[in-house]
Every structure is written in structure tokens, then in C-alpha cells.
Write a protein that holds these residues in place. Sequence first.
Motif, PDB file in Angstrom:
ATOM      1  N   PHE A   1       0.643  -1.329  -0.049  1.00 19.36           N
ATOM      2  CA  PHE A   1      -0.020  -0.059  -0.056  1.00 19.36           C
ATOM      3  C   PHE A   1       0.621   1.165  -0.090  1.00 19.36           C
ATOM      4  N   THR A   2       0.430   2.296  -0.969  1.00 19.92           N
ATOM      5  CA  THR A   2       1.165   3.382  -0.766  1.00 19.92           C
ATOM      6  C   THR A   2       0.564   4.394   0.234  1.00 19.92           C
ATOM      7  N   ARG A   3      -0.259   4.164   0.976  1.00 16.66           N
ATOM      8  CA  ARG A   3      -0.986   4.878   1.821  1.00 16.66           C
ATOM      9  C   ARG A   3      -1.476   4.023   2.963  1.00 16.66           C
ATOM     10  N   GLU A   4      -1.451   4.659   4.135  1.00 13.55           N
ATOM     11  CA  GLU A   4      -2.126   3.493   5.285  1.00 13.55           C
ATOM     12  C   GLU A   4      -3.490   3.019   5.175  1.00 13.55           C
ATOM     13  N   SER A   5      -4.160   4.072   4.556  1.00 12.82           N
ATOM     14  CA  SER A   5      -5.750   3.673   4.428  1.00 12.82           C
ATOM     15  C   SER A   5      -6.322   4.541   3.099  1.00 12.82           C
ATOM     16  N   LEU A   6      -7.286   3.844   2.572  1.00 13.65           N
ATOM     17  CA  LEU A   6      -7.990   4.405   1.330  1.00 13.65           C
ATOM     18  C   LEU A   6      -9.364   4.471   1.486  1.00 13.65           C
ATOM     19  N   PRO A   7      -9.821   5.593   2.209  1.00 17.44           N
ATOM     20  CA  PRO A   7     -11.283   5.399   2.545  1.00 17.44           C
ATOM     21  C   PRO A   7     -11.978   5.889   1.345  1.00 17.44           C
ATOM     22  N   GLY A   8     -13.215   5.243   1.255  1.00 19.78           N
ATOM     23  CA  GLY A   8     -14.079   5.957   0.138  1.00 19.78           C
ATOM     24  C   GLY A   8     -15.648   5.226   0.188  1.00 19.78           C
ATOM     25  N   VAL A   9     -16.270   5.400  -0.497  1.00 15.65           N
ATOM     26  CA  VAL A   9     -17.695   4.837  -0.735  1.00 15.65           C
ATOM     27  C   VAL A   9     -17.914   3.832  -1.666  1.00 15.65           C
ATOM     28  N   TRP A  10     -18.153   2.586  -1.372  1.00 12.99           N
ATOM     29  CA  TRP A  10     -18.168   1.540  -2.134  1.00 12.99           C
ATOM     30  C   TRP A  10     -19.097   0.491  -1.849  1.00 12.99           C
TER      31      TRP A  10
END
Length: 417
Positions: free
Chosen positions: A276-285
Motif C-alpha cells: 500500500f502507498t498509503r496507510e488507508s484508502l477510504p471511500g464509498v463502495w
Amino acid sequence: MLSAVSDAPSPRAANVMAPGARRARVLLVDDVPANLLALEAILEPLGQHVVSVCSGDEALKALLLDEYACVLMDVQMPGLDGLETARLVRARERTKHLPILFITALSREAAYVTRGYEYGAVDYLLKPVDPDILRAKVAVFVELYLRGEQLRQQALELAERRRVEEELQRATELEQQIVGIVGHDIRSPLAAILTTASLQLARDVLPEGQRLAFERVSRAGVRIQRIVDQLLDFTRARLGGGIRVVPGEGDLNELCCKVADELRTAQPDRTVLCEFTRESLPGVWDLDRLAQVLANLLDNALKYSPKDTPVRIRTSEQGADTVHVEVHNDGAPIPTHLRDTLFQPFRRGVDTDSRESLGLGLYIAHSIVQAHGGTLRVESTPESGTTFFLCLPRQALGSARHLSACAKLAPPESLTA
């Protein structure tokens, strides 16, 4: 005797002669060959197909063979004259409405003209015939005929479209019935079988033979359940709105870790790496549906790669609107002949003949990604292995610009779904 005059065609005649326009047949009936030649010369500028015959009998035969826009007929002919020929033409159902123009040298005696109209004439032309008037009259009937043919053709096409639509409607209704059958009549008894096997396997004291038997039942039930779920998803994807997704907030990285852990548990001899390039990837899915996509891509990667090589899943952020997921394996490249149909239903890999697979996994995965407004593509080479690229809008079912952003990021030379 008729005489041909080489006048320029009228504007109506020019319309009939438009390039690519259909041609109509015009029937000429006269027992004098010179008169037929003169009529042919007069009508030539109309660009229609002119048929000439020398008697009433020949005219009746010609009308049996082909359709005509109108008939130009001499009244005075030996044997079957023009009036009697017209009466016979009108007596036939097929030709009862065929326009007949009489050409005659007889005077305009009222009783004679009335008799001619009773026999089916729509007009009289006296010799010598004015070429412009003759062309104009024939052009009208030709235009009416061609318009009628066009309307008939449109009616046939409309009837065919309706037939096809009715067949599609019946097919859709059948698919909906299949959804009901698979969703209820199969899943209900299957759930009972799986529950029974699970309860038996949970018993502390169970003979080894029975335990092995219930384990086989449980494994077979799970496989049937997977096939049933795929058939349901396939049917939903083929019906109007495609696969329905229910978006909710979630972390894509957490989802990737969860799916990877499940596959590591199922195949402990294989390595699945999360990068992962970021610790988290928040979104709406719709996380459940995306888990289905990721599980399919990772499972394929494990199937088609050497056991001593890892499978990698990578995530990254592309601006504020889109995120990327890559699933990579170092197996042999996808054969060229399979690439064009990779995301089509009922397509299986080269070594899955013995596997219990319907070939619906990638089709369903692609349908789920589409329902989110994203794209799914693949790159496969001997040097770099095979990588599936998943692009998703940060907000599922967002505006069209999200889909455009994902599509824009897809290299033109890659295979896209």
C-alpha cells in the motif's frame, strides 16, 4: 401515331431519378411497335424500368409476373382491346387498384369516356400525346408507387422489430424465472444440506468415516453455492440494470487485507503480499461486491502462477477522485487468442478444463466494476507477467467524470474490459 419529343424532364421527374432511388416498372401496351418506341423515348428521362408489350394478352401475362406503378394502354387493339384488358386487370385482386392510363385517337365522346372509366381507367390521353404532360402524369404514379413500397417496407421492418422485441421480452422473462428458480428452489434445499453437514461436523463424537463423508458434502455444497451465486450474478448482469451495488463507507486497504488473509488460509502454501502507498484508502463502495472482485482476481493470479512465486496486490491513490488496485502474478502470459474474450461470459483459461468453473468470474467482476463507475483492464507479457488494473471512483456511482478519469488513465495499447 405518337412522336417522341426530347424535352428536358420536369422537376417531378428529376425527383424520381434521384441517385440511389428505387426504380418502378411502367407497362406500355400498344399493338404498333412505332408507338411503343415513341412512348419509351418520352418516358426515358424518368429513369424508370419500362416494359413494352404488343397485346392485351401479353399485358395480362406481364402483370402476373411483376409489380407495376402504372399502365399506359392503347384502346384500339386487335383481339383483346384496351377496355376489355382493363376490365380483366380490375377483376384480379392483385391488380384491382393498378392505375391505367388510356391512350387513344378516339374523340372525347362522353359515353365512351364514361365506359372507359367504368372499365378501370384513371385518365385518358388523346393522340398526339404531349410529352411533358405524359411524363408528368406517369411521374405522379411512379412517385405514389415508390412511396407505397417504402411504407410497406417500413411496415415489414416494424413488424420484424416487434417480433424481435417480443422474443427478447420472452427471453428476459425466462431469465427472471431462472433467477427465481435458482434463488429459491435451489438455494433453500442447499442451505438445508450445508446446515446439516455443519451440525454433524460440530459434534464431538463422530466416526471418522462419517466425518470424511460430511466434509465431502460440505465442500460440494460450498462449490454448488458458489456456482449458484455466479449464475444469479450473471443473470442480474444480463438483465436491464446490471448488478446492483449498495455503496457504503469503507477502507479499501482493509478490504484487500481481509481478502488476502482468506486466500492465505485457503492456500497456506502460497504467498499473497499486500503493498500500500498509503496507510488507508477510504471511500464509498459496495465492499461486499468489491471483495468478490478482489477474490476472483487473486484466485486467478494464484491459479495461473508458479507455486514458488508470490502474488501481489497493490493500492494507490490517483488524485482526489480515483483509486487504483493492481493484482500481479509472475505466471505465463495470457494467450493472445483468449485476450479479446477475457471479460466475456463462459470463457475459461487454458488449463481449467478439469476445474469446476463456469467461466463467469471475470465477467461478473467486470460488471461489478462497471456498476461502480470504474474500469478493469489487464496487461500480460512474458517479461513482466500478468497484472489486472482496477480503477475506481472514490465515490461509487459518482458523476461521469469519474468514469472518464479512469478511462483516461488506461493505456491505449492495453487490453481493457
